[in-house]
Design an enzyme around this catalytic site. Structure first.
Site, mmCIF file in Angstrom:
data_model
loop_
_atom_site.group_PDB
_atom_site.id
_atom_site.type_symbol
_atom_site.label_atom_id
_atom_site.label_comp_id
_atom_site.label_asym_id
_atom_site.label_seq_id
_atom_site.Cartn_x
_atom_site.Cartn_y
_atom_site.Cartn_z
ATOM 1 N N HIS A 132 -1.339 -7.821 7.195
ATOM 2 C CA HIS A 132 -2.159 -8.837 7.851
ATOM 3 C C HIS A 132 -1.487 -10.210 7.872
ATOM 4 O O HIS A 132 -1.934 -11.104 8.590
ATOM 5 C CB HIS A 132 -3.543 -8.923 7.207
ATOM 6 C CG HIS A 132 -3.580 -9.559 5.857
ATOM 7 N ND1 HIS A 132 -3.600 -8.836 4.691
ATOM 8 C CD2 HIS A 132 -3.617 -10.853 5.477
ATOM 9 C CE1 HIS A 132 -3.658 -9.649 3.653
ATOM 10 N NE2 HIS A 132 -3.656 -10.890 4.104
ATOM 11 N N ASP A 162 -2.039 -1.791 4.277
ATOM 12 C CA ASP A 162 -1.887 -3.225 4.502
ATOM 13 C C ASP A 162 -0.519 -3.702 4.012
ATOM 14 O O ASP A 162 -0.403 -4.725 3.349
ATOM 15 C CB ASP A 162 -2.995 -4.021 3.814
ATOM 16 C CG ASP A 162 -3.019 -5.482 4.263
ATOM 17 O OD1 ASP A 162 -2.533 -5.765 5.365
ATOM 18 O OD2 ASP A 162 -3.504 -6.333 3.498
ATOM 19 N N ASN A 235 -1.690 -16.556 -0.682
ATOM 20 C CA ASN A 235 -1.135 -15.691 -1.726
ATOM 21 C C ASN A 235 -0.850 -14.285 -1.214
ATOM 22 O O ASN A 235 -0.104 -13.533 -1.849
ATOM 23 C CB ASN A 235 -2.100 -15.572 -2.911
ATOM 24 C CG ASN A 235 -1.951 -16.697 -3.911
ATOM 25 O OD1 ASN A 235 -2.864 -17.499 -4.076
ATOM 26 N ND2 ASN A 235 -0.816 -16.765 -4.585
ATOM 27 N N SER A 236 -1.453 -13.925 -0.098
ATOM 28 C CA SER A 236 -1.346 -12.554 0.397
ATOM 29 C C SER A 236 0.111 -12.151 0.563
ATOM 30 O O SER A 236 0.907 -12.881 1.153
ATOM 31 C CB SER A 236 -2.064 -12.424 1.749
ATOM 32 O OG SER A 236 -3.448 -12.568 1.592
ATOM 33 N N LEU A 291 -5.754 16.660 3.573
ATOM 34 C CA LEU A 291 -6.461 17.910 3.325
ATOM 35 C C LEU A 291 -7.307 18.332 4.516
ATOM 36 O O LEU A 291 -7.393 19.505 4.839
ATOM 37 C CB LEU A 291 -7.380 17.763 2.105
ATOM 38 C CG LEU A 291 -6.810 18.077 0.716
ATOM 39 C CD1 LEU A 291 -7.889 17.909 -0.338
ATOM 40 C CD2 LEU A 291 -6.242 19.488 0.672
ATOM 41 N N GLY A 292 -7.958 17.367 5.140
ATOM 42 C CA GLY A 292 -8.843 17.692 6.253
ATOM 43 C C GLY A 292 -10.252 17.996 5.803
ATOM 44 O O GLY A 292 -10.863 18.980 6.244
ATOM 45 N N ILE A 295 -15.562 14.003 2.164
ATOM 46 C CA ILE A 295 -16.043 14.095 0.787
ATOM 47 C C ILE A 295 -17.113 13.051 0.526
ATOM 48 O O ILE A 295 -17.251 12.072 1.273
ATOM 49 C CB ILE A 295 -14.890 13.906 -0.222
ATOM 50 C CG1 ILE A 295 -14.218 12.536 -0.039
ATOM 51 C CG2 ILE A 295 -13.883 15.030 -0.110
ATOM 52 C CD1 ILE A 295 -13.155 12.234 -1.065
#
Length: 493
Positions: A132, A162, A235-236, A291-292, A295
């Site tokens: 970003h 990110d 800071n990113s 995995l597909g 959950i």
């Protein structure tokens, strides 16, 4: 006989040693107070040498994003930029000026500038930062602590974590950070960050590791490090160091209600970051394990219905057709307890484990199925770039026989067209929900019920039979499909 005056003097001389002792004790107490302060300070970490050794490899990153030339029609007018360039100057000003009733042209917009942090990981100029920080940037400038500035190219980005990898052009004698191991981190240990919050270059902040393996709603594949290190805009992308002067994380996000630091900061573990870096550097893209499955968390009620001693694991709500999970024999209703020998305590633990597994490698899963643990081997696939999940028809099928029952539910047969669209094999459509156990569980009209108390429901008749045999005063699980997504609810008849 001695006089009264003499007696008083005698008494004074008798007690004078006691006064001396009291005075000495008071002096000792004062000395202990003065000495305790430097001793307490000596127990706190000293960051001065660490900062001096590592700040040279931390960089300030500034980006410029030019307004995009779009073939816009200026809110409906059939003009693009090239056509406007051919008009007389006064008409160009009319259409492009700040007072134009048709919106501003890219010519009249100012370039967007932003700032962040990063750090150099190789002597040939590779830099790590957040995606970003450089997203959509047309120009990236990297500035070192010695005030040298370099133009940098974006080698590649990975929005899912990110992360972005930059390459400094024509850099020489570049300082490099030392890379640590985030898997060795412990909650409570001291860490510190170097970055450019609000443009204040090379600001140092410190704190402790607050938690490990945090899952955020927007980042399912990153087990974040949570700290109380002060992190603010700018800071990113900057490094998070341990007390050995090694980078163990990339400062990425904060939790805030004010827009500023509130004591909860998140960093990408360096183990995951370096895996992404190597893939981008070597292959130009990032491949993650897949995995597909869909959950969900196992709460207390679900743990009870599935026979678990306590809430743990990742409950598989749906297995995607043609996925590695389907090929391995995983089913909806299975609870994954271990992945390659690692405990899966919460559902958030599973995606990072799968994501960092090399594509094509076999993994061993321990799952709970129908009250007993079994082991399955699954060959990990590659996470697709786009995952299209079929959405159900929002309209309810034609009315059929409605079953009234103690649950307060009315159901209809599942239309074949809707079942085919959703990829559902059997089930009933909820037509009406009255106040009762089903409503309290969260079941709503248009939900599709495919399973109750671990028993398949393929028709209205099967629904009636299963409901008639439900135990009293015990929680039971109900599998529903809502807007194309499967999940388990808990109902107490």
């Amino acid at each position: 006989m001695p006089s009264a005056k003499t007696k008083v003097a005698t008494v004074s001389r008798v007690y004078s040693p006691a006064r001396v002792i009291v005075a000495l004790l008071m002096l000792a107490a004062m000395v202990s107070v003065f000495w305790s302060q430097p001793l307490a300070a000596a127990q706190l970490p000293d960051f001065t040498e660490l900062v001096e050794e590592n700040s040279s490899a931390v960089v300030n990153i500034s980006t410029t994003t030019e307004p995009k030339r779009q073939g816009s029609r200026f809110h409906g007018l059939p003009f693009d930029e090239d056509q406007l360039d051919q008009l007389p100057p006064f008409l160009q000003e009319f259409f492009r000026g700040p007072q134009s009733p048709f919106g501003q042209s890219p010519h009249s917009q100012q370039p967007r500038r932003s700032m962040g942090s990063g750090f150099i990981v190789s002597a040939d100029g590779y830099v790590l930062t957040n995606n970003h920080v450089v997203e959509n940037a047309d120009e990236v400038i990297v500035r070192l602590s010695d005030r040298r500035e370099f133009s940098a190219t974006i080698v590649g980005t990975d929005p899912r974590s990110d992360m972005a990898v930059l390459k400094i052009e024509n850099g020489e004698d570049l300082p490099v950070v030392r890379i640590g191991r985030s898997r060795d981190l412990q909650v409570g240990e001291w860490v510190f960050a170097i970055g450019s919050p609000f443009g204040f270059d090379y600001t140092v902040t410190a704190g402790i590791v607050s938690a490990l393996g945090r899952s955020l709603p927007t980042e399912n594949y990153v087990p974040f490090i949570q700290t109380d290190v002060a992190i603010n805009p700018g800071n990113s992308g900057g490094p998070l160091f341990n007390m050995d002067g090694e980078v163990i994380g990339i400062n990425s996000q904060i939790y805030t209600r004010s827009g500023g630091f509130m004591g909860v900061s998140f960093a990408i573990p360096i183990d995951d970051a370096m895996n992404v870096f190597r893939q981008i550097r070597d292959d130009g893209s990032v491949a993650r394990g897949w995995l597909g499955v869909l959950i969900q968390e196992v709460n207390r009620d679900l743990a009870e219905t599935f026979g678990l001693d306590r809430p743990r694991g990742a409950l598989i709500a749906e297995v995607m057709e043609g996925s590695p999970a389907a090929a391995s024999g995983l089913r909806s209703g299975d609870i994954v307890l271990e992945f390659n020998g690692q405990d899966v305590e919460t559902s958030a633990d599973l995606p990072p484990m799968v994501g960092r597994t090399p594509v094509g490698e076999s993994a061993r899963l321990t799952v709970l199925r129908e009250g007993r643990e079994i082991e399955l081997d699954v060959q990990i696939g590659q996470l697709p770039d786009e995952r299209n999940v079929a959405q159900g028809d929002s309209s309810r099928g034609s009315q059929g026989d409605t079953a009234s029952n103690p649950l307060g539910l009315g159901v209809d047969p599942l239309p074949a067209e809707l079942a085919s669209t959703l990829g559902v094999e059997g089930g009933v459509v909820v037509s009406d929900v009255e106040r009762g156990p089903a409503y309290d569980a969260g079941i709503r009209p248009r939900d599709i019920i495919t399973e109750i108390d671990r028993k398949q429901v393929s028709s209205v008749e099967e629904f009636r039979d299963v409901v008639a045999d439900l135990p009293e005063n015990r929680a039971v699980s109900v599998r529903i499909v809502r807007e194309g997504r499967a999940s388990y609810l808990v109902m107490r008849p």
